[in-house]
Motif scaffolding. Structure first.
Motif, PDB file in Angstrom:
ATOM      1  N   LYS A 107      -2.454  -1.081  10.689  1.00  0.00           N
ATOM      2  CA  LYS A 107      -1.690   0.242  10.320  1.00  0.00           C
ATOM      3  C   LYS A 107      -0.460   0.764  10.762  1.00  0.00           C
ATOM      4  O   LYS A 107      -0.018   1.740  10.711  1.00  0.00           O
ATOM      5  CB  LYS A 107      -2.688   1.381  10.612  1.00  0.00           C
ATOM      6  CG  LYS A 107      -3.997   1.200   9.634  1.00  0.00           C
ATOM      7  CD  LYS A 107      -5.074   2.685   9.848  1.00  0.00           C
ATOM      8  CE  LYS A 107      -6.056   2.645   8.786  1.00  0.00           C
ATOM      9  NZ  LYS A 107      -6.936   3.760   8.879  1.00  0.00           N
ATOM     10  N   ASP A 108       0.143  -0.311  11.783  1.00  0.00           N
ATOM     11  CA  ASP A 108       1.342  -0.085  12.310  1.00  0.00           C
ATOM     12  C   ASP A 108       2.342  -0.171  11.043  1.00  0.00           C
ATOM     13  O   ASP A 108       2.541  -0.726  10.264  1.00  0.00           O
ATOM     14  CB  ASP A 108       1.736  -1.298  13.385  1.00  0.00           C
ATOM     15  CG  ASP A 108       2.922  -1.136  14.066  1.00  0.00           C
ATOM     16  OD1 ASP A 108       3.837  -1.071  13.632  1.00  0.00           O
ATOM     17  OD2 ASP A 108       2.705  -1.067  15.425  1.00  0.00           O
ATOM     18  N   PRO A 109       3.385   0.915  11.294  1.00  0.00           N
ATOM     19  CA  PRO A 109       4.404   1.074  10.245  1.00  0.00           C
ATOM     20  C   PRO A 109       5.114  -0.163  10.104  1.00  0.00           C
ATOM     21  O   PRO A 109       6.177  -0.186   9.117  1.00  0.00           O
ATOM     22  CB  PRO A 109       5.316   2.150  10.922  1.00  0.00           C
ATOM     23  CG  PRO A 109       4.766   2.366  12.157  1.00  0.00           C
ATOM     24  CD  PRO A 109       3.885   1.836  12.470  1.00  0.00           C
ATOM     25  N   ARG A 110       5.352  -1.250  11.003  1.00  0.00           N
ATOM     26  CA  ARG A 110       6.121  -2.244  11.045  1.00  0.00           C
ATOM     27  C   ARG A 110       5.564  -3.385  10.063  1.00  0.00           C
ATOM     28  O   ARG A 110       6.261  -4.141   9.250  1.00  0.00           O
ATOM     29  CB  ARG A 110       6.437  -2.970  12.130  1.00  0.00           C
ATOM     30  CG  ARG A 110       7.353  -2.226  12.948  1.00  0.00           C
ATOM     31  CD  ARG A 110       7.423  -2.854  14.605  1.00  0.00           C
ATOM     32  NE  ARG A 110       6.217  -2.757  15.272  1.00  0.00           N
ATOM     33  CZ  ARG A 110       6.116  -3.077  16.732  1.00  0.00           C
ATOM     34  NH1 ARG A 110       7.017  -3.653  17.088  1.00  0.00           N
ATOM     35  NH2 ARG A 110       4.869  -2.852  17.107  1.00  0.00           N
ATOM     36  N   PHE A 111       4.180  -3.189   9.655  1.00  0.00           N
ATOM     37  CA  PHE A 111       3.529  -4.099   8.448  1.00  0.00           C
ATOM     38  C   PHE A 111       3.975  -3.194   7.298  1.00  0.00           C
ATOM     39  O   PHE A 111       4.025  -2.089   6.930  1.00  0.00           O
ATOM     40  CB  PHE A 111       2.151  -4.009   9.004  1.00  0.00           C
ATOM     41  CG  PHE A 111       1.735  -5.098   9.712  1.00  0.00           C
ATOM     42  CD1 PHE A 111       1.285  -6.446   9.075  1.00  0.00           C
ATOM     43  CD2 PHE A 111       1.312  -4.561  11.060  1.00  0.00           C
ATOM     44  CE1 PHE A 111       0.915  -7.192   9.988  1.00  0.00           C
ATOM     45  CE2 PHE A 111       1.011  -5.863  11.783  1.00  0.00           C
ATOM     46  CZ  PHE A 111       0.699  -6.927  11.411  1.00  0.00           C
ATOM     47  N   LYS A 112       4.232  -4.090   6.185  1.00  0.00           N
ATOM     48  CA  LYS A 112       4.729  -3.742   4.737  1.00  0.00           C
ATOM     49  C   LYS A 112       3.411  -3.785   4.070  1.00  0.00           C
ATOM     50  O   LYS A 112       2.571  -4.816   4.104  1.00  0.00           O
ATOM     51  CB  LYS A 112       5.818  -4.551   4.206  1.00  0.00           C
ATOM     52  CG  LYS A 112       6.181  -4.097   2.962  1.00  0.00           C
ATOM     53  CD  LYS A 112       7.373  -4.995   2.294  1.00  0.00           C
ATOM     54  CE  LYS A 112       7.885  -4.701   0.996  1.00  0.00           C
ATOM     55  NZ  LYS A 112       8.904  -5.636   0.525  1.00  0.00           N
ATOM     56  N   ARG A 113       2.967  -2.524   3.040  1.00  0.00           N
ATOM     57  CA  ARG A 113       1.872  -2.539   2.601  1.00  0.00           C
ATOM     58  C   ARG A 113       2.482  -3.132   0.925  1.00  0.00           C
ATOM     59  O   ARG A 113       3.179  -2.776   0.308  1.00  0.00           O
ATOM     60  CB  ARG A 113       1.176  -1.178   2.456  1.00  0.00           C
ATOM     61  CG  ARG A 113       0.755  -1.018   3.761  1.00  0.00           C
ATOM     62  CD  ARG A 113      -0.676  -1.370   3.852  1.00  0.00           C
ATOM     63  NE  ARG A 113      -1.464  -0.980   2.903  1.00  0.00           N
ATOM     64  CZ  ARG A 113      -2.284   0.095   2.927  1.00  0.00           C
ATOM     65  NH1 ARG A 113      -2.188   0.850   4.155  1.00  0.00           N
ATOM     66  NH2 ARG A 113      -3.025   0.319   2.125  1.00  0.00           N
ATOM     67  N   LEU A 114       1.440  -3.727   0.449  1.00  0.00           N
ATOM     68  CA  LEU A 114       1.319  -4.338  -0.821  1.00  0.00           C
ATOM     69  C   LEU A 114       0.219  -3.820  -1.699  1.00  0.00           C
ATOM     70  O   LEU A 114      -1.109  -3.842  -1.030  1.00  0.00           O
ATOM     71  CB  LEU A 114       1.479  -5.661  -0.997  1.00  0.00           C
ATOM     72  CG  LEU A 114       2.774  -6.385  -0.751  1.00  0.00           C
ATOM     73  CD1 LEU A 114       2.672  -7.939  -0.977  1.00  0.00           C
ATOM     74  CD2 LEU A 114       3.870  -6.054  -1.892  1.00  0.00           C
ATOM     75  N   LYS A 115       0.126  -2.962  -2.747  1.00  0.00           N
ATOM     76  CA  LYS A 115      -1.007  -2.610  -3.571  1.00  0.00           C
ATOM     77  C   LYS A 115      -1.526  -3.670  -4.614  1.00  0.00           C
ATOM     78  O   LYS A 115      -0.785  -4.573  -4.898  1.00  0.00           O
ATOM     79  CB  LYS A 115      -0.293  -1.383  -4.381  1.00  0.00           C
ATOM     80  CG  LYS A 115      -0.014  -0.308  -3.707  1.00  0.00           C
ATOM     81  CD  LYS A 115       0.386   0.992  -4.958  1.00  0.00           C
ATOM     82  CE  LYS A 115       0.916   2.223  -3.865  1.00  0.00           C
ATOM     83  NZ  LYS A 115       1.168   3.388  -5.108  1.00  0.00           N
ATOM     84  N   CYS A 116      -2.942  -3.521  -4.539  1.00  0.00           N
ATOM     85  CA  CYS A 116      -3.405  -4.424  -5.241  1.00  0.00           C
ATOM     86  C   CYS A 116      -4.167  -4.010  -6.500  1.00  0.00           C
ATOM     87  O   CYS A 116      -4.546  -2.773  -6.449  1.00  0.00           O
ATOM     88  CB  CYS A 116      -4.496  -5.127  -4.528  1.00  0.00           C
ATOM     89  SG  CYS A 116      -4.102  -6.287  -3.201  1.00  0.00           S
ATOM     90  N   THR A 117      -4.152  -4.568  -7.746  1.00  0.00           N
ATOM     91  CA  THR A 117      -4.650  -3.985  -8.920  1.00  0.00           C
ATOM     92  C   THR A 117      -5.778  -4.586  -9.392  1.00  0.00           C
ATOM     93  O   THR A 117      -6.558  -4.343 -10.526  1.00  0.00           O
ATOM     94  CB  THR A 117      -3.610  -4.380 -10.174  1.00  0.00           C
ATOM     95  OG1 THR A 117      -3.221  -5.629 -10.136  1.00  0.00           O
ATOM     96  CG2 THR A 117      -2.243  -3.666  -9.824  1.00  0.00           C
TER      97      THR A 117
END
Length: 295
Positions: free
Chosen positions: A223-233
Motif C-alpha cells: 500500500k506504499d504510494p510508490r507502488f503503482k496500482r493496476l485495476k483488474c476486470t
C-alpha cells in the motif's frame, strides 16, 4: 254268374286290403328302425364327448403345471445367480445394483457415430499439430490460426523494455523479500541499475488481504504510494492467470515472482524477463541489458 262275380270282387278287395296293411306295417317298421338308429348315434356322440372332455382338461392342466414348474425353476435359477453375483460383489468390497435388460445398439454406419469420430480425429490432430485454435468446423476440419508476433520483438530481443522499468510484482515475491530482509526499492535499483516503478494488481492485493494477519507487513509495503496500482476486470483473486494475460498482451513488463509454476509458464512467452530472489538478492533472467544475467 252274378254270385261268382261278387265273390271274386270280394276276394280282390280283401287281397288289396291285405296288401295295403302289409305295406303300412313295413313303413312303420322302417320308421322305427330309423328312429332307433338316430337315438343310438346321439348316445354314441354324447358318450364320446363325455370321455374326451376330461382327457383334454387333464392335458391342459398337465401343460399348465409343466409351464409353471419351468417358470418357477427359471425364477429360482435367476434369483440364485443374482444372489451369487451380489455376494461376490460384496466380498470384493463393491455394492452395485445390477440392472439387466436389453440395450439398443446403434449401427456403426450411423451418421451420429461418424460425426463423433470426425470430431475426435480432429481433436487428436489438433493436439499433435501446432498453431491450432482447437475449434472444429461442421466438416470436421480444424480452424488454424497463426500466432501474432509483437512489433516490439526483434528476434528474441524486446525493444520496448527500457528505463524506467515496469515490474509486475507477485504475491510471494513481497513475502520472500521480507523474509530475506530486502528493501524492494533499493534491491530493484541494485539489480537493474536504473529507475524502477513497481506495479501491483488488484488480484495480488486481494490475495495478500485474504492471507490474514501473518501478511500484514507485506500488505503495508504494497500500500506504499510508490507502488503503482493496476485495476483488474476479471472475477476472483487468482493472480497467476492475470499476470500471464497481461504479459502476453503487452511486452513492456518484467515479472517478479518466486513461484516455479508461474516462472515455467512465463518462460514459454518470448521477450519477457523474469526476476526472482537467489542468494539473498534479486536476480533477473532473459535480460540482455544487465551484465551477468542468466539467459
Amino acid at each position: 254268374s252274378t254270385i261268382h262275380a261278387t265273390t271274386r270282387q270280394s276276394e280282390i278287395n280283401n287281397n288289396s286290403e291285405n296288401n295295403n296293411s302289409s305295406v303300412r306295417e313295413q313303413q312303420q317298421l322302417g320308421e322305427q328302425q330309423l328312429l332307433s338308429q338316430r337315438s343310438t348315434a346321439t348316445r354314441r356322440t354324447t358318450t364320446i364327448q363325455r370321455t374326451t372332455t376330461p382327457l383334454s382338461e387333464n392335458n391342459n392342466n398337465s401343460e399348465n403345471n409343466s409351464k409353471n414348474s419351468i417358470s418357477s425353476e427359471n425364477n429360482n435359477s435367476s434369483e440364485n445367480n443374482n444372489y451369487k453375483d451380489r455376494s461376490s460383489e460384496q466380498a470384493m468390497g463393491k455394492t452395485k445394483t445390477v440392472r439387466r435388460g436389453l440395450k439398443r445398439i446403434l449401427n456403426p454406419k450411423d451418421a451420429r457415430l461418424q460425426h463423433k469420430k470426425k470430431q475426435q480425429q480432429a481433436k487428436q490432430k489438433g493436439k499433435k499439430g501446432k498453431n491450432t485454435t482447437g475449434q472444429v468446423t461442421a466438416d470436421g476440419q480444424l480452424v488454424r490460426a497463426q500466432p501474432k508476433i509483437s512489433s516490439a520483438m526483434f528476434f528474441r530481443y524486446n525493444s520496448s523494455l527500457g528505463p524506467p522499468f515496469q515490474v509486475l510484482v507477485d504475491t510471494n515475491f513481497v513475502n520472500f523479500s521480507i523474509q530475506n530482509k530486502l528493501d524492494p526499492f533499493k534491491s530493484f535499483m541494485d539489480c537493474l541499475l536504473a529507475k524502477v516503478t513497481p506495479i501491483i494488481t488488484d488480484c495480488v492485493l486481494g490475495e495478500i488481504e485474504k492471507a490474514g494477519p501473518k501478511w500484514r507487513v507485506a500488505l503495508r509495503i504494497c500500500k506504499d504510494p510508490r507502488f503503482k496500482r493496476l485495476k483488474c476486470t476479471h472475477k476472483g483473486t487468482y493472480a497467476d492467470d492475470c499476470l500471464v494475460n497481461r504479459v502476453q498482451q503487452h511486452k513492456c513488463y518484467i515479472v517478479a515472482t518466486c513461484d516455479r509454476d508461474l516462472r515455467r509458464r512465463i518462460r514459454k512467452i518470448p521477450g519477457v524477463p523474469i526476476m526472482y530472489i537467489s542468494q539473498r538478492k534479486y536476480t533477473i533472467e532473459r535480460f540482455a541489458d544487465v551484465n551477468n544475467a542468466p539467459a
